[in-house]
Design a protein around this motif. Structure first.
Motif, PDB file in Angstrom:
ATOM      1  N   ASP A  47       0.781  -1.235   0.000  1.00 55.65           N
ATOM      2  CA  ASP A  47       0.000   0.000   0.000  1.00 55.65           C
ATOM      3  C   ASP A  47       0.813   1.287   0.000  1.00 55.65           C
ATOM      4  OD1 ASP A  47      -2.403  -1.482   0.109  1.00 55.65           O
ATOM      5  OD2 ASP A  47      -2.161  -1.727   2.273  1.00 55.65           O
ATOM      6  N   ILE A  48       1.965   1.273   0.622  1.00 51.10           N
ATOM      7  CA  ILE A  48       2.799   2.481   0.701  1.00 51.10           C
ATOM      8  C   ILE A  48       4.255   2.067   0.893  1.00 51.10           C
ATOM      9  CG2 ILE A  48       2.494   2.771   3.207  1.00 51.10           C
ATOM     10  CD1 ILE A  48       2.383   5.868   2.597  1.00 51.10           C
ATOM     11  N   SER A  49       5.162   2.822   0.290  1.00 51.38           N
ATOM     12  CA  SER A  49       6.598   2.609   0.471  1.00 51.38           C
ATOM     13  C   SER A  49       7.122   3.657   1.429  1.00 51.38           C
ATOM     14  CB  SER A  49       7.345   2.747  -0.856  1.00 51.38           C
ATOM     15  OG  SER A  49       6.927   1.778  -1.776  1.00 51.38           O
ATOM     16  N   VAL A  50       7.913   3.234   2.400  1.00 49.96           N
ATOM     17  CA  VAL A  50       8.621   4.168   3.269  1.00 49.96           C
ATOM     18  C   VAL A  50      10.099   3.965   2.999  1.00 49.96           C
ATOM     19  CG1 VAL A  50       9.080   4.939   5.613  1.00 49.96           C
ATOM     20  CG2 VAL A  50       6.789   4.102   5.010  1.00 49.96           C
ATOM     21  N   ILE A  51      10.713   4.993   2.445  1.00 51.57           N
ATOM     22  CA  ILE A  51      12.144   4.965   2.147  1.00 51.57           C
ATOM     23  C   ILE A  51      12.813   5.711   3.290  1.00 51.57           C
ATOM     24  CG2 ILE A  51      13.929   5.708   0.537  1.00 51.57           C
ATOM     25  CD1 ILE A  51      11.630   5.537  -1.643  1.00 51.57           C
ATOM     26  N   ALA A  52      13.628   5.000   4.050  1.00 49.22           N
ATOM     27  CA  ALA A  52      14.173   5.565   5.278  1.00 49.22           C
ATOM     28  C   ALA A  52      15.679   5.397   5.339  1.00 49.22           C
ATOM     29  CB  ALA A  52      13.524   4.878   6.486  1.00 49.22           C
ATOM     30  N   THR A  53      16.341   6.408   5.873  1.00 44.86           N
ATOM     31  CA  THR A  53      17.792   6.371   6.012  1.00 44.86           C
ATOM     32  C   THR A  53      18.194   6.237   7.478  1.00 44.86           C
ATOM     33  OG1 THR A  53      18.023   8.770   6.245  1.00 44.86           O
ATOM     34  CG2 THR A  53      18.058   7.889   4.002  1.00 44.86           C
ATOM     35  N   SER A  54      19.304   5.585   7.702  1.00 43.40           N
ATOM     36  CA  SER A  54      19.971   5.522   8.994  1.00 43.40           C
ATOM     37  C   SER A  54      19.034   5.082  10.119  1.00 43.40           C
ATOM     38  CB  SER A  54      20.609   6.886   9.286  1.00 43.40           C
ATOM     39  OG  SER A  54      21.529   6.813  10.330  1.00 43.40           O
ATOM     40  N   SER A  55      18.960   5.843  11.205  1.00 39.88           N
ATOM     41  CA  SER A  55      18.142   5.444  12.352  1.00 39.88           C
ATOM     42  C   SER A  55      16.652   5.455  12.032  1.00 39.88           C
ATOM     43  CB  SER A  55      18.412   6.356  13.552  1.00 39.88           C
ATOM     44  OG  SER A  55      17.994   7.673  13.265  1.00 39.88           O
ATOM     45  N   MET A  56      16.264   6.117  10.972  1.00 39.11           N
ATOM     46  CA  MET A  56      14.846   6.172  10.599  1.00 39.11           C
ATOM     47  C   MET A  56      14.338   4.835  10.061  1.00 39.11           C
ATOM     48  SD  MET A  56      13.634   9.136  11.420  1.00 39.11           S
ATOM     49  CE  MET A  56      14.612   8.923  12.904  1.00 39.11           C
ATOM     50  N   VAL A  57      15.246   3.938   9.685  1.00 43.18           N
ATOM     51  CA  VAL A  57      14.831   2.606   9.231  1.00 43.18           C
ATOM     52  C   VAL A  57      14.095   1.890  10.360  1.00 43.18           C
ATOM     53  CG1 VAL A  57      15.635   0.338   8.442  1.00 43.18           C
ATOM     54  CG2 VAL A  57      16.673   2.427   7.514  1.00 43.18           C
ATOM     55  N   GLN A  58      14.631   1.955  11.569  1.00 42.32           N
ATOM     56  CA  GLN A  58      13.980   1.299  12.705  1.00 42.32           C
ATOM     57  C   GLN A  58      12.645   1.954  13.028  1.00 42.32           C
ATOM     58  OE1 GLN A  58      15.101  -1.608  13.873  1.00 42.32           O
ATOM     59  NE2 GLN A  58      16.674  -1.372  12.307  1.00 42.32           N
ATOM     60  N   TYR A 110      16.546  20.531   1.114  1.00 45.57           N
ATOM     61  CA  TYR A 110      17.928  20.669   0.623  1.00 45.57           C
ATOM     62  C   TYR A 110      18.871  19.550   1.034  1.00 45.57           C
ATOM     63  CZ  TYR A 110      15.813  25.254   0.479  1.00 45.57           C
ATOM     64  OH  TYR A 110      14.946  26.284   0.293  1.00 45.57           O
ATOM     65  N   GLY A 111      18.356  18.421   1.429  1.00 52.96           N
ATOM     66  CA  GLY A 111      19.236  17.355   1.894  1.00 52.96           C
ATOM     67  C   GLY A 111      18.957  16.034   1.227  1.00 52.96           C
ATOM     68  N   VAL A 112      19.372  14.978   1.895  1.00 56.36           N
ATOM     69  CA  VAL A 112      19.233  13.617   1.388  1.00 56.36           C
ATOM     70  C   VAL A 112      17.764  13.281   1.129  1.00 56.36           C
ATOM     71  CG1 VAL A 112      19.504  11.196   2.017  1.00 56.36           C
ATOM     72  CG2 VAL A 112      21.358  12.798   2.410  1.00 56.36           C
ATOM     73  N   GLY A 113      16.899  13.610   2.077  1.00 60.40           N
ATOM     74  CA  GLY A 113      15.475  13.313   1.908  1.00 60.40           C
ATOM     75  C   GLY A 113      14.892  13.986   0.686  1.00 60.40           C
ATOM     76  N   ALA A 114      15.259  15.221   0.460  1.00 66.85           N
ATOM     77  CA  ALA A 114      14.760  15.950  -0.707  1.00 66.85           C
ATOM     78  C   ALA A 114      15.233  15.297  -2.000  1.00 66.85           C
ATOM     79  CB  ALA A 114      15.207  17.413  -0.647  1.00 66.85           C
ATOM     80  N   GLU A 115      16.486  14.872  -2.025  1.00 64.85           N
ATOM     81  CA  GLU A 115      17.027  14.231  -3.232  1.00 64.85           C
ATOM     82  C   GLU A 115      16.363  12.880  -3.481  1.00 64.85           C
ATOM     83  OE1 GLU A 115      19.064  13.635  -6.705  1.00 64.85           O
ATOM     84  OE2 GLU A 115      18.764  15.477  -5.552  1.00 64.85           O
ATOM     85  N   GLY A 136      10.953  14.681   7.931  1.00 64.37           N
ATOM     86  CA  GLY A 136      12.284  14.912   8.494  1.00 64.37           C
ATOM     87  C   GLY A 136      12.194  15.651   9.804  1.00 64.37           C
ATOM     88  N   ALA A 137      13.333  16.150  10.243  1.00 65.23           N
ATOM     89  CA  ALA A 137      13.404  16.875  11.505  1.00 65.23           C
ATOM     90  C   ALA A 137      12.586  18.156  11.423  1.00 65.23           C
ATOM     91  CB  ALA A 137      14.860  17.212  11.830  1.00 65.23           C
ATOM     92  N   LEU A 138      12.121  18.586  12.579  1.00 61.87           N
ATOM     93  CA  LEU A 138      11.415  19.862  12.641  1.00 61.87           C
ATOM     94  C   LEU A 138      12.333  20.978  12.163  1.00 61.87           C
ATOM     95  CD1 LEU A 138       9.748  19.575  16.171  1.00 61.87           C
ATOM     96  CD2 LEU A 138       8.671  19.226  13.935  1.00 61.87           C
ATOM     97  N   HIS A 139      11.762  22.037  11.650  1.00 61.05           N
ATOM     98  CA  HIS A 139      12.559  23.173  11.167  1.00 61.05           C
ATOM     99  C   HIS A 139      12.905  24.088  12.333  1.00 61.05           C
ATOM    100  CE1 HIS A 139      12.301  22.136   6.963  1.00 61.05           C
ATOM    101  NE2 HIS A 139      11.065  21.770   7.202  1.00 61.05           N
ATOM    102  N   VAL A 140      13.709  23.544  13.240  1.00 61.50           N
ATOM    103  CA  VAL A 140      14.206  24.275  14.404  1.00 61.50           C
ATOM    104  C   VAL A 140      15.663  23.875  14.600  1.00 61.50           C
ATOM    105  CG1 VAL A 140      11.940  24.324  15.544  1.00 61.50           C
ATOM    106  CG2 VAL A 140      13.523  22.469  16.060  1.00 61.50           C
ATOM    107  N   PRO A 141      16.438  24.692  15.302  1.00 59.01           N
ATOM    108  CA  PRO A 141      17.799  24.236  15.621  1.00 59.01           C
ATOM    109  C   PRO A 141      17.712  22.964  16.461  1.00 59.01           C
ATOM    110  CG  PRO A 141      17.559  26.594  16.048  1.00 59.01           C
ATOM    111  CD  PRO A 141      16.180  26.058  15.761  1.00 59.01           C
ATOM    112  N   ILE A 142      18.526  21.983  16.158  1.00 59.15           N
ATOM    113  CA  ILE A 142      18.501  20.722  16.902  1.00 59.15           C
ATOM    114  C   ILE A 142      19.057  20.976  18.308  1.00 59.15           C
ATOM    115  CG2 ILE A 142      19.302  18.328  16.985  1.00 59.15           C
ATOM    116  CD1 ILE A 142      17.378  18.956  14.649  1.00 59.15           C
TER     117      ILE A 142
END
Length: 170
Positions: A47-58, A110-115, A136-142
């Protein structure tokens, strides 16, 4: 890391510190390497694909279990390497499911997710039933504080809510 060391080209290797304490599992006794440029379909879905990088895979795998409970079959794909990128596996997954969420713990713009989202949107455009969506991460300083840092990155519940909306079940 062995693949990076053994490659004749320059390689940048990123490890996610979050995974050090959260991810445990069997390790083969024999020598093995993960091939550069070959994505890994961690879970098959319809039904849906989730393409996830690094820790987001878990996070994606956890969300897939939750989505199964509401009748949404989720395919989870880990690109593993950004260059070379296994575009074919990503695109074929999205052609099969017709929906995609691209997850990265970095900022969505502008990052990996966007590409990754651009590659999928271009390659599977005529097969999409919903827009390719980045998470992705919230648009705030981490923040430096670990609990606050955890609050800025995508969660399983956010994936579930987004997937339900994209699948028309929200």
């Amino acid at each position: 890391m062995k693949s990076a060391i053994r490659d004749d080209n320059p390689v940048v290797f990123f490890e996610d510190k979050i995974s050090y304490s959260k991810v445990k599992g069997p390790v083969p006794l024999e020598d093995y390497v993960i091939p550069l440029g070959v994505a890994d379909v961690k879970r098959e879905g319809r039904d849906i694909s989730v393409i996830a990088t690094s820790s987001m895979v878990q996070v994606a795998l956890g969300a897939a279990v939750m989505l199964e409970g509401v009748g949404i079959s989720t395919e989870v794909v880990d690109p593993r390497t950004m260059w070379p990128l296994d575009e074919r596996t990503l695109i074929e997954s999205v052609k099969k499911t017709s929906r995609a969420i691209v997850m990265d713990e970095g900022y969505g713009r502008y990052g990996v997710g966007a590409e990754l989202a651009a590659v999928v949107a271009q390659g599977a455009f005529y097969h999409l039933d919903a827009p390719v969506t980045r998470l992705g991460a919230l648009h705030v300083p981490i923040p430096f504080s670990p609990p606050l840092e955890d609050a800025t990155v995508p969660t399983e519940q956010q994936v579930v809510e987004l997937a339900m909306r994209l699948c028309g079940k929200a």
